[in-house]
Design a protein around this motif. Structure first.
Motif, PDB file in Angstrom:
ATOM      1  N   THR A   1      -1.872   1.611   6.473  1.00  0.00           N
ATOM      2  CA  THR A   1      -1.748   0.206   5.797  1.00  0.00           C
ATOM      3  C   THR A   1      -0.868  -1.015   6.512  1.00  0.00           C
ATOM      4  N   LEU A   2       0.216  -0.321   7.241  1.00  0.00           N
ATOM      5  CA  LEU A   2       1.124  -1.217   7.777  1.00  0.00           C
ATOM      6  C   LEU A   2       0.397  -1.808   8.994  1.00  0.00           C
ATOM      7  N   SER A   3      -0.362  -1.035   9.841  1.00  0.00           N
ATOM      8  CA  SER A   3      -0.887  -1.560  10.948  1.00  0.00           C
ATOM      9  C   SER A   3      -2.088  -2.243  10.785  1.00  0.00           C
TER      10      SER A   3
ATOM     11  N   THR B   1      -5.088  -3.000   5.573  1.00  0.00           N
ATOM     12  CA  THR B   1      -5.894  -2.471   4.267  1.00  0.00           C
ATOM     13  C   THR B   1      -5.106  -1.533   3.592  1.00  0.00           C
ATOM     14  N   PRO B   2      -5.053  -1.662   2.397  1.00  0.00           N
ATOM     15  CA  PRO B   2      -4.322  -0.980   1.278  1.00  0.00           C
ATOM     16  C   PRO B   2      -5.033   0.507   1.635  1.00  0.00           C
ATOM     17  N   VAL B   3      -4.130   1.557   1.486  1.00  0.00           N
ATOM     18  CA  VAL B   3      -4.598   2.942   1.170  1.00  0.00           C
ATOM     19  C   VAL B   3      -4.029   3.620   0.069  1.00  0.00           C
ATOM     20  N   HIS B   4      -4.863   4.091  -0.869  1.00  0.00           N
ATOM     21  CA  HIS B   4      -4.303   4.577  -1.902  1.00  0.00           C
ATOM     22  C   HIS B   4      -4.438   6.228  -1.685  1.00  0.00           C
ATOM     23  N   PHE B   5      -3.206   6.924  -2.037  1.00  0.00           N
ATOM     24  CA  PHE B   5      -3.302   8.368  -1.802  1.00  0.00           C
ATOM     25  C   PHE B   5      -3.150   9.016  -3.336  1.00  0.00           C
ATOM     26  N   GLU B   6      -4.022  10.089  -3.134  1.00  0.00           N
ATOM     27  CA  GLU B   6      -3.477  10.815  -4.547  1.00  0.00           C
ATOM     28  C   GLU B   6      -3.823  12.435  -4.280  1.00  0.00           C
TER      29      GLU B   6
ATOM     30  N   ARG C   1     -10.523  -1.546   0.658  1.00  0.00           N
ATOM     31  CA  ARG C   1      -9.671  -0.637  -0.068  1.00  0.00           C
ATOM     32  C   ARG C   1     -10.188   0.745   0.368  1.00  0.00           C
ATOM     33  N   ILE C   2      -9.198   1.535   0.564  1.00  0.00           N
ATOM     34  CA  ILE C   2      -9.488   3.004   1.072  1.00  0.00           C
ATOM     35  C   ILE C   2      -8.835   3.801  -0.045  1.00  0.00           C
TER      36      ILE C   2
ATOM     37  N   LEU D   1     -10.652  17.501   0.522  1.00  0.00           N
ATOM     38  CA  LEU D   1     -10.356  16.016   0.965  1.00  0.00           C
ATOM     39  C   LEU D   1     -11.510  15.139   0.736  1.00  0.00           C
ATOM     40  N   ARG D   2     -11.160  14.023   0.100  1.00  0.00           N
ATOM     41  CA  ARG D   2     -12.187  12.858  -0.349  1.00  0.00           C
ATOM     42  C   ARG D   2     -11.739  11.475   0.008  1.00  0.00           C
ATOM     43  N   ILE D   3     -12.498  11.015   1.035  1.00  0.00           N
ATOM     44  CA  ILE D   3     -11.952   9.524   1.471  1.00  0.00           C
ATOM     45  C   ILE D   3     -13.165   8.726   1.384  1.00  0.00           C
TER      46      ILE D   3
END
Length: 453
Positions: free
Chosen positions: A337-339, A342-347, A382-383, A396-398
């Motif tokens: 996200t920083l680089s 694009t926001p990455v939402h992790f759960e 969005r990811i 693992l699901r991306i």
């Protein structure tokens, strides 16, 4: 023993056992049929001989019936009857004999030396009373009797089947017989023929077993050779991909070092040299300027240290070993996200700490490769990264909302889709599952690794 050899062995062994069982059953049934056939032939042959002997005795009786039924009992009449009977013969060893009821030999065309001898106590090699049994059969009304007797043509004792009748008016026993060695020879020929047929059948079954075994072994060998060639080709492709991946990684590290750390170090070097020059100058205000230069150089050193940590993290994140896969993926998403912006939402859900280290590393590398591909090609806004643990394994699901791509076409293209193939091969190496679905609305990547790799 290798697995393929075990498979071939397990394929051939039941076949051989089945053929052996079939061979045993066929041989057993063949022997039974041969014995039954031999008994049937023997019975039929003996029945025909018995009928033949009865017919011969009937003909002999008719040949002297005019004398026997004349009522005369003088010596001349008896001598004429003996002459007629002695002249009757059939084959080399077919003749008629006469005994009185006391066992005295009255007529024997093939063994005249026996005439006049009393053979009532004569016994064969098995101890059976020969003449007594014949006399007993004649007194009982006549019939067949089997006994041992010297065959005239060979002068050897042979089994003989005789037929005797009583002539009570003259006190005689008349009979004839056939030697059974011819029957035994005929039956022996049948036995030899049947034995040969059984042996040929066993040879056919053995030939079929050998041919089937050779066919299975040849097919297995051909399959092994084919699979070895395919495996060798895959190994060469994999080795080439490893080399390509290594070169790409080296090129990336080279770019990172050259474009980032190297330039910053050069800039820091120049600033330190400028600061030293200003410190050595006697002009007023140079000390403050030198201090500002050194402060800027310190800031750039901090940036260099951050870049080194970033490169080190990409090579092998320490957080993966220290805090586990979930924390490493969460940190990876934050850095992305920083680089990229694009926001990455992790759960994360469930227990995800049961995986072996190699499976953790593979899933982390899959996530790294997926994010790299998204950044280069997807144009996503969005990811979502979801890590879910269960008793059997971790999934693992991306998912992204990018442009999507032709997953099958790129995976099969020889010069494209190297990252996608790397992810697939990494998952295959640990016995996991890999699936990717892509469309215009985005891409969903799913990777599953079991707790027992």
């Amino acid at each position: 023993m290798q697995l393929r050899q075990k498979v071939i062995f397990l394929a051939i062994t039941p076949l051989i056992l089945a053929l052996c069982a079939i061979a045993w059953a066929v041989r057993h049934q063949s022997v039974l049929l041969a014995e039954q056939q031999r008994a049937t032939i023997q019975q039929a042959y003996l029945s025909s001989k018995e009928a033949e002997l009865k017919h011969y005795v009937t003909l002999a009786s008719h040949s002297i019936s005019h004398l026997y039924d004349s009522g005369r009992n003088d010596v001349d009449t008896r001598q004429e009857a003996m002459r007629i009977l002695s002249s009757l013969s059939y084959g080399d060893d077919g003749y008629f004999f006469l005994y009185d009821m006391q066992g005295n030999t009255l007529m024997h065309p093939r063994q005249p030396e026996l005439v006049g001898q009393n053979l009532f106590e004569l016994r064969d090699e098995r101890g059976q009373p020969t003449i007594q049994n014949l006399l007993q059969r004649a007194r009982a009304g006549g019939g067949l009797e089997r006994y041992m007797w010297i065959k005239p043509s060979t002068h050897k004792p042979v089994a003989k089947l005789g037929y005797v009748v009583a002539m009570p008016k003259w006190g005689w026993m008349m009979g004839t017989g056939i030697y059974l060695d011819d029957v035994e020879r005929a039956l022996e020929k049948i036995d030899v023929q049947q034995s040969g047929n059984i042996q040929n059948t066993m040879l056919w079954i053995a030939g079929i077993a050998v041919a089937a075994s050779v066919a299975i072994a040849s097919s297995g060998l051909a399959l092994n050779i084919s699979e070895l060639r395919v495996a060798d080709a895959k190994l060469k492709v994999l080795a080439q991909r490893v080399v390509e991946s290594q070169e790409e990684e080296r090129a990336r590290l080279s770019r990172d070092l050259h474009d980032g750390i190297s330039q910053w170090l050069v800039s820091i070097k120049l600033q330190i040299e400028a600061g030293i020059i200003r410190l050595s100058s006697a002009k007023p205000g140079q000390r403050e300027a030198a201090q500002a230069v050194f402060e800027h150089a310190a800031d750039q050193l901090s940036n260099v240290m951050g870049e080194v940590r970033r490169i080190s993290h990409n090579l092998r994140p320490a957080i993966l070993d220290d805090l586990g896969l979930a924390a490493a993926l969460h940190h990876l998403g934050q850095e992305y996200t920083l680089s990229s912006g694009t926001p990455v939402h992790f759960e994360a859900s469930g227990c995800t700490d049961g995986l072996p280290d190699v499976a953790n590393t593979v899933l982390f590398r899959v996530a790294q490769e997926a994010l790299t591909n998204i950044e280069r090609h997807a144009g996503a806004h969005r990811i979502d990264i979801a890590l879910s643990g269960a008793e059997a394994g971790v999934t693992l699901r991306i998912q992204d909302d990018g442009a999507g791509f032709d997953a099958e076409g790129i995976a099969e293209h020889p010069k494209r889709g190297i990252g996608l193939r790397n992810m697939m091969e990494r998952m295959e190496a640990i016995g996991g599952r890999f699936d990717i679905v892509s469309s215009d609305g985005g891409t969903v990547l799913t990777a599953y690794a079991g707790n027992h790799v």
